[in-house]
Design an enzyme around this catalytic site. Structure first.
Site, PDB file in Angstrom:
ATOM      1  N   SER A 280      -5.239   7.421   0.348  1.00  0.00           N
ATOM      2  CA  SER A 280      -4.931   6.614   0.956  1.00  0.00           C
ATOM      3  C   SER A 280      -5.884   5.799   1.937  1.00  0.00           C
ATOM      4  O   SER A 280      -6.430   6.484   2.445  1.00  0.00           O
ATOM      5  CB  SER A 280      -3.518   6.384   2.045  1.00  0.00           C
ATOM      6  OG  SER A 280      -3.628   5.327   2.367  1.00  0.00           O
ATOM      7  N   GLU A 293      -2.111   7.084 -12.931  1.00  0.00           N
ATOM      8  CA  GLU A 293      -1.394   6.350 -12.975  1.00  0.00           C
ATOM      9  C   GLU A 293      -2.518   5.272 -13.980  1.00  0.00           C
ATOM     10  O   GLU A 293      -2.021   4.393 -14.976  1.00  0.00           O
ATOM     11  CB  GLU A 293      -1.305   5.532 -11.989  1.00  0.00           C
ATOM     12  CG  GLU A 293      -0.071   6.015 -10.734  1.00  0.00           C
ATOM     13  CD  GLU A 293       0.008   5.508  -9.564  1.00  0.00           C
ATOM     14  OE1 GLU A 293       1.178   6.003  -8.895  1.00  0.00           O
ATOM     15  OE2 GLU A 293      -0.687   5.062  -8.632  1.00  0.00           O
TER      16      GLU A 293
END
Ligand code: ARG
Length: 431
Positions: A280, A293
């Site tokens: 992140s 994803e």
């Protein structure tokens, strides 16, 4: 833009309109141009066979087409908006270099059958690749099913713990799914494997074209007989190919879903290979499963492409330019879909279970169904056994792991069933 093949003397071409007509089509044609060149060679051979070209003219044309293909492959020729489309670019190159001989190439053909033949050749290659990857996924899943039959984990329905299952059962499910997907890719490839070249604009041509020759030269399994149907089938075969890719992507989407759940701290069943995670920008502690994803999300592009083509096909018979707009979705859908699918074998190969965490997620209630069946086997009517087995006091008697063994041998992930799948896998051969 180079001269338009169809431009009429004295009629100016509006630049904005021309940009709209061509759109991104010529850029998308980069995907297909080598196939268009291959088909052009076969067409030229056909013209020589019926006396439209001399052997010498054919040799010159073939050499120039080979040269163009080589230039494209090494980046010396780049298809761009100088041309209306790949068909025009090929003819332009031949005419520029070979003069009158180049001008003969379009005898008896239309861009309508050119785009059809190039798309079918492209799809045959892509479907072959889908089959190869699906086969690889199935082989890995089957191997892990055998070695991981004893790694117990919960089997879920409604995302609620239901019965004792195993990593082996999980793998066997994907093995069978991807054998189905590989078979379907090969079946669809066979269906797409029909030669439209020689049908011209959709109504044939007044030349005795030897269509069997181009069919063989381009290694098609059969020819499309009706020129009109060759046009009518545009869209249908792209949709079939996208559906076939989509069927593998639906399974991939579920695998990705499982793994994104299994990697949460709440489940914590699986360790993903480091390359399949990202960080992140703000939260230094994060490892995110971004790759799976996006693998999951790729199905949307495949399904969207299929829908777009279906919408474009609301047309009367014959060729219509509307169909050009199907190309973008097709290329994009296959690029996203195959891009995701190609990552699946290494993901499946590398993912690591955390068996102690999976075992800790088993609880005695998951023995209840097996207990009810055991009681029924001893002669109690099943509905009574079901009520007996609903009593938590009874669960404590059983060993969930032992009941799993009774269910899977030679049941769902057991050796006998894996043999059935191995035979199907072997029957796929080398796609
Ligand atoms: N780019 C066009 C397509 O994809 C090629 C065929 C053009 N044919 C025509 N009659 N304008 O359909």
């Amino acid at each position: 833009m180079s001269n338009l093949l169809w431009q009429k003397a004295g009629v100016a071409v509006d630049a904005d309109i021309q940009r709209f007509l061509a759109g991104d089509d010529v850029i998308l044609d980069r995907e297909f141009i080598l196939h268009d060149i291959q088909a052009s060679r076969a067409h030229a051979e056909g013209l020589q066979r019926i006396g439209i070209l001399t052997q010498q003219e054919l040799d010159v044309l073939s050499a120039e087409l080979a040269d163009l293909a080589a230039d494209i492959e090494r980046g010396g020729f780049v298809l761009d908006a100088r041309f209306e489309d790949m068909h025009s670019a090929i003819e332009h190159r031949l005419t520029e270099r070979l003069g009158d001989i180049g001008k003969k190439i379009h005898t008896g053909r239309s861009r309508n059958d050119q785009v059809l033949v190039a798309t079918r050749l492209w799809l045959k290659a892509k479907l072959g690749e889908v089959a190869v990857v699906c086969r690889e996924v199935a082989a890995i899943a089957l191997e892990r099913a055998e070695t991981e039959a004893d790694i117990a984990m919960p089997g879920y329905t409604h995302l609620q713990r239901a019965v004792v299952s195993s990593a082996g059962m999980w793998w066997t499910g994907w093995a069978e799914a991807f054998i189905d997907n590989a078979e379907r890719a090969l079946q669809t490839r066979d269906w797409v494997d029909a030669n439209p070249l020689g049908t011209a604009a959709g109504y044939g041509v007044n030349l005795p074209l030897e269509r069997t020759h181009t069919t063989q030269a381009l290694a098609f399994g059969r020819m499309q007989v009706s020129p009109l149907y060759a046009q009518l089938s545009r869209g249908k075969f792209e949709m079939a190919a996208l559906e076939t890719l989509g069927s593998a992507m639906l399974d991939l989407r579920r695998i990705a879903w499982d793994l994104s759940l299994f990697t949460t701290a709440e489940f914590d069943f699986v360790r993903l290979p480091a390359q399949f995670t990202t960080g992140s920008s703000i939260m230094p502690n994060k490892r995110n499963p971004d790759v799976i994803e996006l693998m999951r999300a790729a199905y949307a592009s495949v399904a969207a492409a299929r829908t777009e083509i279906e919408q474009l096909m609301s047309l009367p018979s014959g060729y219509h330019r509307d169909l050009q707009f199907g190309k973008g979705g097709l290329v994009h859908g296959f690029s996203r879909g195959l891009g995701a699918l190609r990552l699946l074998p290494s993901l499946m190969q590398a993912l690591e279970w955390k068996p102690e965490r999976m075992r800790a997620a088993l609880d005695p209630s998951m023995y209840a169904t097996d207990l009810a069946v055991d009681l029924a086997r001893q002669g109690m009517p099943f509905r009574d056994a079901y009520r007996e087995a609903a009593d938590p006091a009874r669960w404590a008697e059983g060993d969930p792991a032992a009941s799993l063994a009774a269910r899977v041998s030679p049941g769902a992930s057991g050796a006998a069933l894996n043999e059935v799948l191995k035979a199907r896998l072997a029957a796929l051969g080398q796609p």
